[in-house]
Structure formats: structure tokens, C-alpha cells
Design a protein around this motif. Structure first.
Motif, PDB file in Angstrom:
ATOM      1  N   HIS A 134      29.773   2.849   7.228  1.00 26.46           N
ATOM      2  CA  HIS A 134      28.661   2.263   8.102  1.00 26.46           C
ATOM      3  C   HIS A 134      27.523   1.958   7.219  1.00 26.46           C
ATOM      4  O   HIS A 134      26.875   2.899   6.587  1.00 26.46           O
ATOM      5  N   ARG A 135      26.546   0.965   7.539  1.00 33.77           N
ATOM      6  CA  ARG A 135      25.387   0.775   7.081  1.00 33.77           C
ATOM      7  C   ARG A 135      24.218   1.328   7.874  1.00 33.77           C
ATOM      8  O   ARG A 135      24.335   1.260   9.218  1.00 33.77           O
ATOM      9  N   VAL A 136      23.242   1.684   7.124  1.00 31.93           N
ATOM     10  CA  VAL A 136      22.024   2.323   8.012  1.00 31.93           C
ATOM     11  C   VAL A 136      20.800   1.847   7.260  1.00 31.93           C
ATOM     12  O   VAL A 136      20.783   1.849   6.428  1.00 31.93           O
ATOM     13  N   LEU A 137      19.802   1.520   8.223  1.00 34.08           N
ATOM     14  CA  LEU A 137      18.523   1.340   7.947  1.00 34.08           C
ATOM     15  C   LEU A 137      17.772   2.495   7.950  1.00 34.08           C
ATOM     16  O   LEU A 137      17.521   2.856   8.976  1.00 34.08           O
ATOM     17  N   ARG A 138      16.991   2.875   6.832  1.00 36.50           N
ATOM     18  CA  ARG A 138      16.384   4.234   6.810  1.00 36.50           C
ATOM     19  C   ARG A 138      14.734   3.874   6.493  1.00 36.50           C
ATOM     20  O   ARG A 138      14.619   2.943   5.594  1.00 36.50           O
ATOM     21  N   LEU A 139      13.965   4.440   7.352  1.00 33.17           N
ATOM     22  CA  LEU A 139      12.385   4.112   7.324  1.00 33.17           C
ATOM     23  C   LEU A 139      11.925   5.436   6.558  1.00 33.17           C
ATOM     24  O   LEU A 139      12.083   6.448   7.043  1.00 33.17           O
ATOM     25  N   TYR A 140      10.818   5.209   5.708  1.00 32.75           N
ATOM     26  CA  TYR A 140      10.070   6.445   5.260  1.00 32.75           C
ATOM     27  C   TYR A 140       8.637   6.166   5.182  1.00 32.75           C
ATOM     28  O   TYR A 140       8.190   4.935   5.265  1.00 32.75           O
ATOM     29  N   ASP A 141       7.920   7.348   5.489  1.00 35.87           N
ATOM     30  CA  ASP A 141       6.534   6.940   5.399  1.00 35.87           C
ATOM     31  C   ASP A 141       5.823   7.282   4.230  1.00 35.87           C
ATOM     32  O   ASP A 141       5.222   8.256   3.895  1.00 35.87           O
ATOM     33  N   GLY A 142       6.195   6.464   3.297  1.00 35.96           N
ATOM     34  CA  GLY A 142       5.704   6.681   1.959  1.00 35.96           C
ATOM     35  C   GLY A 142       7.161   6.472   0.835  1.00 35.96           C
ATOM     36  O   GLY A 142       8.191   6.491   1.427  1.00 35.96           O
ATOM     37  N   GLU A 190      13.574  13.390   3.287  1.00 32.09           N
ATOM     38  CA  GLU A 190      14.271  12.764   4.250  1.00 32.09           C
ATOM     39  C   GLU A 190      13.438  11.562   4.941  1.00 32.09           C
ATOM     40  O   GLU A 190      12.358  11.606   4.896  1.00 32.09           O
ATOM     41  N   PRO A 191      14.012  10.661   5.649  1.00 28.95           N
ATOM     42  CA  PRO A 191      13.516   9.364   6.325  1.00 28.95           C
ATOM     43  C   PRO A 191      12.865   9.724   7.446  1.00 28.95           C
ATOM     44  O   PRO A 191      13.242  11.090   8.345  1.00 28.95           O
ATOM     45  N   VAL A 192      11.966   9.301   8.099  1.00 30.13           N
ATOM     46  CA  VAL A 192      11.451   9.679   9.442  1.00 30.13           C
ATOM     47  C   VAL A 192      12.116   9.025  10.448  1.00 30.13           C
ATOM     48  O   VAL A 192      11.987   9.406  11.536  1.00 30.13           O
ATOM     49  N   ASP A 228       0.782  -1.323  -0.075  1.00 32.87           N
ATOM     50  CA  ASP A 228       0.053   0.038   0.011  1.00 32.87           C
ATOM     51  C   ASP A 228       0.875   1.315   0.064  1.00 32.87           C
ATOM     52  O   ASP A 228       0.223   2.327  -0.072  1.00 32.87           O
ATOM     53  N   ARG A 229       2.231   1.033  -0.148  1.00 30.89           N
ATOM     54  CA  ARG A 229       3.011   2.072   0.094  1.00 30.89           C
ATOM     55  C   ARG A 229       3.124   2.963   1.188  1.00 30.89           C
ATOM     56  O   ARG A 229       3.717   4.237   1.206  1.00 30.89           O
ATOM     57  N   ARG A 230       2.423   2.492   2.173  1.00 33.16           N
ATOM     58  CA  ARG A 230       2.377   3.286   3.524  1.00 33.16           C
ATOM     59  C   ARG A 230       3.742   3.484   4.148  1.00 33.16           C
ATOM     60  O   ARG A 230       4.206   4.545   4.806  1.00 33.16           O
ATOM     61  N   TRP A 231       4.706   2.360   4.102  1.00 34.96           N
ATOM     62  CA  TRP A 231       5.830   2.445   4.664  1.00 34.96           C
ATOM     63  C   TRP A 231       6.852   1.955   3.582  1.00 34.96           C
ATOM     64  O   TRP A 231       6.805   0.990   2.630  1.00 34.96           O
ATOM     65  N   CYS A 232       8.209   2.470   3.262  1.00 38.36           N
ATOM     66  CA  CYS A 232       9.159   2.224   2.629  1.00 38.36           C
ATOM     67  C   CYS A 232      10.436   2.122   3.498  1.00 38.36           C
ATOM     68  O   CYS A 232      10.667   2.821   4.406  1.00 38.36           O
ATOM     69  N   ALA A 233      11.599   1.477   3.061  1.00 43.01           N
ATOM     70  CA  ALA A 233      12.622   1.178   3.534  1.00 43.01           C
ATOM     71  C   ALA A 233      13.639   1.175   2.600  1.00 43.01           C
ATOM     72  O   ALA A 233      13.687   0.630   1.593  1.00 43.01           O
ATOM     73  N   VAL A 234      15.240   1.182   3.212  1.00 42.83           N
ATOM     74  CA  VAL A 234      16.025   1.199   2.232  1.00 42.83           C
ATOM     75  C   VAL A 234      17.461   0.678   3.166  1.00 42.83           C
ATOM     76  O   VAL A 234      17.576   1.640   4.487  1.00 42.83           O
ATOM     77  N   ILE A 235      18.471  -0.004   2.943  1.00 43.64           N
ATOM     78  CA  ILE A 235      19.624  -0.126   3.647  1.00 43.64           C
ATOM     79  C   ILE A 235      20.749   0.660   2.840  1.00 43.64           C
ATOM     80  O   ILE A 235      20.769   0.083   1.500  1.00 43.64           O
ATOM     81  N   ASP A 236      21.271   1.618   3.126  1.00 43.61           N
ATOM     82  CA  ASP A 236      21.926   2.720   2.636  1.00 43.61           C
ATOM     83  C   ASP A 236      23.420   2.789   3.559  1.00 43.61           C
ATOM     84  O   ASP A 236      23.632   1.846   4.637  1.00 43.61           O
ATOM     85  N   THR A 237      24.020   3.726   3.144  1.00 44.49           N
ATOM     86  CA  THR A 237      25.458   3.732   3.986  1.00 44.49           C
ATOM     87  C   THR A 237      25.218   5.474   4.682  1.00 44.49           C
ATOM     88  O   THR A 237      24.560   6.109   4.004  1.00 44.49           O
ATOM     89  N   ASP A 238      26.099   5.628   5.609  1.00 39.17           N
ATOM     90  CA  ASP A 238      25.979   6.876   6.449  1.00 39.17           C
ATOM     91  C   ASP A 238      26.949   7.889   5.322  1.00 39.17           C
ATOM     92  O   ASP A 238      27.414   7.494   4.282  1.00 39.17           O
ATOM     93  N   GLU A 239      27.163   9.055   5.988  1.00 40.03           N
ATOM     94  CA  GLU A 239      27.978  10.123   5.027  1.00 40.03           C
ATOM     95  C   GLU A 239      29.352   9.621   4.912  1.00 40.03           C
ATOM     96  O   GLU A 239      29.992  10.018   3.811  1.00 40.03           O
ATOM     97  N   THR A 240      30.077   8.729   5.793  1.00 39.31           N
ATOM     98  CA  THR A 240      31.583   8.359   5.450  1.00 39.31           C
ATOM     99  C   THR A 240      31.384   7.327   4.753  1.00 39.31           C
ATOM    100  O   THR A 240      32.571   6.912   4.113  1.00 39.31           O
ATOM    101  N   ARG A 241      30.395   6.727   4.189  1.00 45.11           N
ATOM    102  CA  ARG A 241      30.145   5.458   3.200  1.00 45.11           C
ATOM    103  C   ARG A 241      30.816   4.140   3.908  1.00 45.11           C
ATOM    104  O   ARG A 241      31.361   3.125   3.217  1.00 45.11           O
TER     105      ARG A 241
END
Length: 253
Positions: free
Chosen positions: A58-66, A72-74, A43-56
């Protein structure tokens, strides 16, 4: 050629994670099904991505409300693991009317040994809730497969009745139970070894010669378990109804 055959054998042995209560996340239209691409609930209510931080670094899990759409992620949460680990989204747990959400991420690890190798998958659930810091609430192994070389010459091959690798397989499954949120989780595992009850802590060649009747896969009862995990509001983490056994013989650390 030997390395190729060992790699092919290992690939054939790898166990996929078992059934899961997680709602799958699907790549957005036009995006490739890649671990680094955003993925969303149907339903596109939640989206996520596994990305890296500014230094490239470390990995980061980011959550979006759509869908992200440049927003910006929530919330964001660092996910830790060995440098060589590979992370992918495994889905979400949510309930209508609840503001909190659990996001699952799987970490794959591989290792090569002299004459063998292994692969493991660990599942982590991260809890995102308004006005709270995201937190890991559960991490358990859900898959493992290893082959360890056991023959180093014709005499060894004869002693082992031609079974020249010890094999270890592990599968784990999570199931949700009840109406509470976060839900109670049932964690069940199955561990097997071949040929017979071999052990990574023992020298296989020190045992008596194998016979054809010994070339069977057996269940390791100590690592074939069922545990009930309940969410503890005080620690904001899942707690099992009994300690988990040491099953590191079936996984890559």
C-alpha cells in the motif's frame, strides 16, 4: 508496428494538468527527480514523499517538517488507487501563520483498448493539521486523453473520411481565491471530442458518413464547467457550489 503507432498517437494527445495554485516541491540536493524521492518546499520548511507501508503493498504519503534525514515523519496518510496507478507529488498549499498544510498528489492511470487507449490524471489534496488525522479533502480529474478505434476496413475508412479514431481530451485547472485557509478553489475544465460530437456510448459507424467539414474538434459544453469549492469545517472537505457532471467518457476509471 500498429501498437507502436497507437502508443505514439496517444502520447501526443495526453493533456498536461492545467495551472495550479500549488507551491512546487523540489527534490533534495543529490536526489533524482523521482516520485519515490523526498521533495521539499524552496525554504525546506516542509518535505514529503510517496512511499509504501511495511507490507510494500500500500502507498503512503508522508509529511516531514524539514528534510527527512532519517527522522520519522510528522504524519502519514494512505493513498488509495488501482494497482497499476502511478502516483507523484504535485505540490503544497500553505499560508504563513497557519499550522495546517495541504499536500497535493497526482494519480496517473492508463488503459489500452482494442485499437486505442487512454490516460487520466486525478489530483488529490490531503490536509495535514496538528493533533488531527490527515484527511483527503478533494479529488478531481485534471487531465484525460483517449483514442477509440473507429475503422475496421476500407469501407469504414471511407465512411469516416479517413478519421479512424474517435478522440477525447479533457483538461482541468485549480486556482486559489481569497485570503482564507484552506482557500476557496476555482475548478475549471474543458472537454473536447473529434471528429465532431462523438460519444463513447454510441456506435460511430451507425452514424451518417463523415465529410471533410465534419473533421473538427468540438467543445463538450456539458463537461466544460466552472465550479467553486469551499472548505467545509464540519466535514473537513471541499464542497462544490453545484454538482459535478459525469465526464467519465473523457477519463480512465
Amino acid at each position: 508496428m500498429i501498437a507502436f503507432l497507437l502508443s505514439a498517437a496517444l502520447t501526443a494527445l495526453v493533456q498536461a494538468p492545467g495551472p495550479s495554485p500549488l507551491e512546487p516541491l523540489q527534490p533534495l540536493a543529490g536526489e533524482e527527480a523521482d516520485a519515490k524521492a523526498p521533495a521539499c518546499t524552496a525554504d525546506r520548511r516542509w518535505c514529503a514523499v510517496i512511499d509504501t507501508d511495511e507490507t510494500r503493498e500500500h502507498r503512503v504519503l508522508r509529511l516531514y517538517d524539514g528534510p527527512p534525514d532519517g527522522r520519522e515523519p510528522v504524519a502519514s496518510h494512505p493513498i488509495e488507487g488501482p494497482t497499476e496507478s502511478y502516483w507523484k507529488l504535485s505540490g503544497v498549499l500553505r499560508k504563513e501563520g497557519e499550522e495546517a498544510i495541504l499536500v497535493g498528489a497526482d494519480m496517473d492511470l492508463t488503459a489500452m483498448y482494442s485499437g486505442g487507449g487512454g490516460m487520466s490524471t486525478y489530483r488529490t489534496l490531503v490536509r495535514f493539521a496538528p493533533s488531527e488525522t490527515p484527511q483527503d479533502v478533494l479529488t478531481v480529474p485534471v487531465g484525460g486523453s483517449l483514442t477509440i478505434r473507429a475503422c475496421f476496413g476500407e469501407e469504414d475508412t471511407a465512411q469516416r473520411a479517413g478519421a479512424c479514431h474517435d478522440e477525447y481530451d479533457f483538461t482541468g485547472a485549480l486556482q486559489a481565491e481569497g485570503d482564507a485557509f484552506p482557500p476557496t478553489l476555482i475548478y475549471s475544465t474543458t472537454a473536447t471530442s473529434f471528429p465532431g460530437p462523438v460519444s463513447r456510448n454510441e456506435d460511430s459507424l451507425a452514424k451518417p458518413p463523415l465529410k471533410p467539414k465534419d473533421l473538427v474538434k468540438v467543445v463538450d459544453e456539458a463537461c466544460t464547467i466552472r465550479r467553486v469549492f469551499v472548505f467545509d469545517p464540519a466535514t473537513k472537505a471541499y464542497v462544490p457550489d453545484a454538482p459535478l457532471p459525469d465526464c467519465s467518457a473523457y477519463t480512465v476509471p
